[in-house]
Scaffold this active site. Structure first.
Site, PDB file in Angstrom:
ATOM      1  CE1 TYR A 158      -6.487 -35.342 -19.801  1.00  0.00           C
ATOM      2  CE2 TYR A 158      -8.731 -36.055 -20.239  1.00  0.00           C
ATOM      3  CZ  TYR A 158      -7.766 -35.603 -19.369  1.00  0.00           C
ATOM      4  OH  TYR A 158      -8.083 -35.428 -18.051  1.00  0.00           O
TER       5      TYR A 158
ATOM      6  CE1 TYR B  96      -6.670 -37.178 -14.042  1.00  0.00           C
ATOM      7  CE2 TYR B  96      -8.807 -37.811 -13.171  1.00  0.00           C
ATOM      8  CZ  TYR B  96      -8.040 -36.984 -13.957  1.00  0.00           C
ATOM      9  OH  TYR B  96      -8.630 -35.953 -14.653  1.00  0.00           O
TER      10      TYR B  96
ATOM     11  CG  ASP C 166     -11.408 -38.684  -5.946  1.00  0.00           C
ATOM     12  OD1 ASP C 166     -12.592 -38.833  -6.302  1.00  0.00           O
ATOM     13  OD2 ASP C 166     -10.528 -38.184  -6.670  1.00  0.00           O
TER      14      ASP C 166
ATOM     15  CE  LYS D 288     -14.864 -39.337 -14.326  1.00  0.00           C
ATOM     16  NZ  LYS D 288     -13.692 -39.137 -13.457  1.00  0.00           N
TER      17      LYS D 288
HETATM   18  C1  LIG Z   1     -12.760 -38.111 -13.135  1.00  0.00           C
HETATM   19  C2  LIG Z   1     -12.159 -38.051 -11.807  1.00  0.00           C
HETATM   20  C3  LIG Z   1     -11.832 -36.826 -11.210  1.00  0.00           C
HETATM   21  C4  LIG Z   1     -12.003 -35.498 -11.936  1.00  0.00           C
HETATM   22  O1  LIG Z   1     -13.329 -35.211 -12.203  1.00  0.00           O
HETATM   23  P1  LIG Z   1     -13.678 -34.086 -13.316  1.00  0.00           P
HETATM   24  O2  LIG Z   1     -15.162 -33.982 -13.252  1.00  0.00           O
HETATM   25  O3  LIG Z   1     -13.179 -34.632 -14.618  1.00  0.00           O
HETATM   26  O4  LIG Z   1     -13.004 -32.849 -12.917  1.00  0.00           O
HETATM   27  C5  LIG Z   1     -11.289 -36.836  -9.948  1.00  0.00           C
HETATM   28  N1  LIG Z   1     -11.099 -37.983  -9.284  1.00  0.00           N
HETATM   29  C6  LIG Z   1     -11.407 -39.179  -9.807  1.00  0.00           C
HETATM   30  C7  LIG Z   1     -11.182 -40.423  -9.013  1.00  0.00           C
HETATM   31  C8  LIG Z   1     -11.922 -39.258 -11.102  1.00  0.00           C
HETATM   32  O5  LIG Z   1     -12.194 -40.444 -11.648  1.00  0.00           O
END
Ligand SMILES: *Cc1c(COP(=O)(O)O)cnc(C)c1O
Length: 417
Positions: free
Chosen positions: A16, A144, A238, A267
């Site tokens: 980015y 996102y 997610d 994460k």
């Molecule tokens: C960071 C994130 C992703 C993407 O994860 P990456 O490991 O960067 O591919 C997907 N969904 C959410 C909610 C995120 O915070």
């Protein structure tokens, strides 16, 4: 010539980042606790836990030891046709911790890919059951879900960081979060009208993070669960950003008392030590693949899936959730943020201040001049990275009160006039 040299000098292409105008990246020598120590000796207090991953702080001795032991025994082995104890144990621990019959764990190496796998699971589940036309997904404005093509298609098409790719990717059906009667009515209408083509609904439960830190409540998720049941579509959570205690409960779905059909985790899964992600499905999803026909198997398998060192790190991190007072720490961070951050709402540049668990958000009225603001944070010894219009804190749970105060003071002193 100067410009030419600058281009030649850059072998690493940063994330980015406008490589021509961005200030050089800071060179990190080591990390310790909540601190990033630079090669030039400066120390920064990390307010965002290395992109929301290092939930127990950096270099936790318990996790370090577990990874080192695994490194001695076996750093990696392929997962096709082979398995190993760290992956088996981690899968069963995650299944035991997640609510309901979320029992079947597919490992990948990044959050985006774990969301891709969730989409594949959902669409192929319907295909295996004789409904191949159910293959579209609904997502929400402000969402996102990652940087790969299918996950970009789920992210907010107008305001998100992928707006420039509009048109290049098939967009998912983007709805407004069903937080009130009017939006619920139009959401129900959408599901009803297109239930034959919709495979699932994807949402970041309770907090939409990278799309602008917008909050909604547990009741919205419960409503969504029943709407999805009624329309016979999957509900996919997610939890890559909020999973592992960020909002208090270990998983947002537990706090909300909703069992999604599929959940994605990444994460904080290894507490920021190694890349790993998991897509966890309920029994009914898994059963749609359970067949004598090899063509009905889930067709996915990343080369480095279920890396043993990453699994060992995740197991050690889960042990820390059992042996350290993580929930108390999250509550303490939440109440400290609650005491200190709301005063910033009086600042002329601030539109809103909101706090949920160990996440504090200061939303500005206009997008800030990013480089200037970031430079000011660094001058104040703070590693804080504003996102869109939000300056936010998402620190390690082990952060001390004085370190947290340091970060808050850095925000107070750095806000644009
Ligand atoms: C960071 C994130 C992703 C993407 O994860 P990456 O490991 O960067 O591919 C997907 N969904 C959410 C909610 C995120 O915070």
């Amino acid at each position: 010539m100067a410009e030419r040299r600058a281009i030649d000098g850059a072998s690493v292409w940063r994330p980015y980042t406008q490589m021509k105008t961005a200030p050089p990246a800071l060179n990190v020598a080591r990390t310790e606790g909540c601190r990033i120590i630079l090669e030039d000796g400066r120390e920064l207090i990390d307010g965002i836990a290395s992109w929301w991953t290092a939930c127990h702080g950096y270099n936790h001795p318990h996790i370090r030891r577990a990874v080192a032991r695994q490194l001695e025994r076996m750093p990696h082995v392929m997962f096709g046709g082979l398995t190993h104890e760290p992956a088996e144990r981690l899968a069963s621990e995650l299944a035991a911790l997640l609510p309901g019959d979320l029992d079947h764990v597919f490992f990948t190496e990044s959050g985006s890919v774990s969301v891709e796998v969730a989409l594949k699971m959902s669409a192929q589940c319907w295909q295996n059951r004789g409904h191949p036309e159910k293959r579209r997904f609904v997502s929400f404005s402000g969402a996102y879900h990652g940087d790969t093509f299918a996950t970009m298609a789920l992210s907010d098409p107008e305001e998100g960081i992928h707006a420039r790719f509009r048109g290049l990717i098939p967009q998912s059906l983007v709805a407004e979060l069903p937080v009130d009667a009017e939006r619920r009515a139009s959401f129900s209408a959408l599901l009803e009208e297109r239930r034959d083509e919709i495979a699932g609904v994807v949402i970041e439960p309770l907090v939409q993070c990278a799309g602008g830190f917008r909050f909604h409540d547990a009741e919205t998720l419960r409503w969504l669960r029943s709407a999805c049941d009624q329309a016979n579509v999957h509900l996919i959570f997610d939890e890559i950003a909020v999973g592992f205690g960020r909002l208090g409960p270990l998983f947002a779905c537990m706090g909300a008392e909703v069992v999604p059909d599929i959940v994605t985790l990444s994460k904080a899964l290894t507490a920021g030590t190694l890349p790993l992600a998991a897509t966890v499905a309920r029994r009914a999803v898994f059963e749609a693949f359970w067949d004598d026909d090899p063509g009905r198997a889930l067709m996915h398998g990343p080369t480095f899936m279920a890396n043993p060192m990453a699994c060992a790190a995740a197991l050690a991190s889960l042990e820390l959730f059992r042996t350290e007072p993580v929930a108390d720490r999250v509550a303490a961070i939440a109440s400290h943020l609650g005491r200190r951050l709301p005063a910033l709402a009086a600042h002329p540049a601030v539109a809103d201040v909101r706090i949920r668990g160990a996440l504090g958000v200061v939303e500005l009225k206009a997008p800030p001049p990013l480089h200037g603001l970031r430079a000011r944070f660094i001058e104040h010894g703070a590693w804080i990275r504003p996102l869109l219009r939000c300056v936010y804190l998402m620190p390690a749970f082990t952060i001390s009160e004085s370190e947290l105060d340091h970060l808050i003071a850095a925000i107070e002193r750095s806000l644009p006039d």
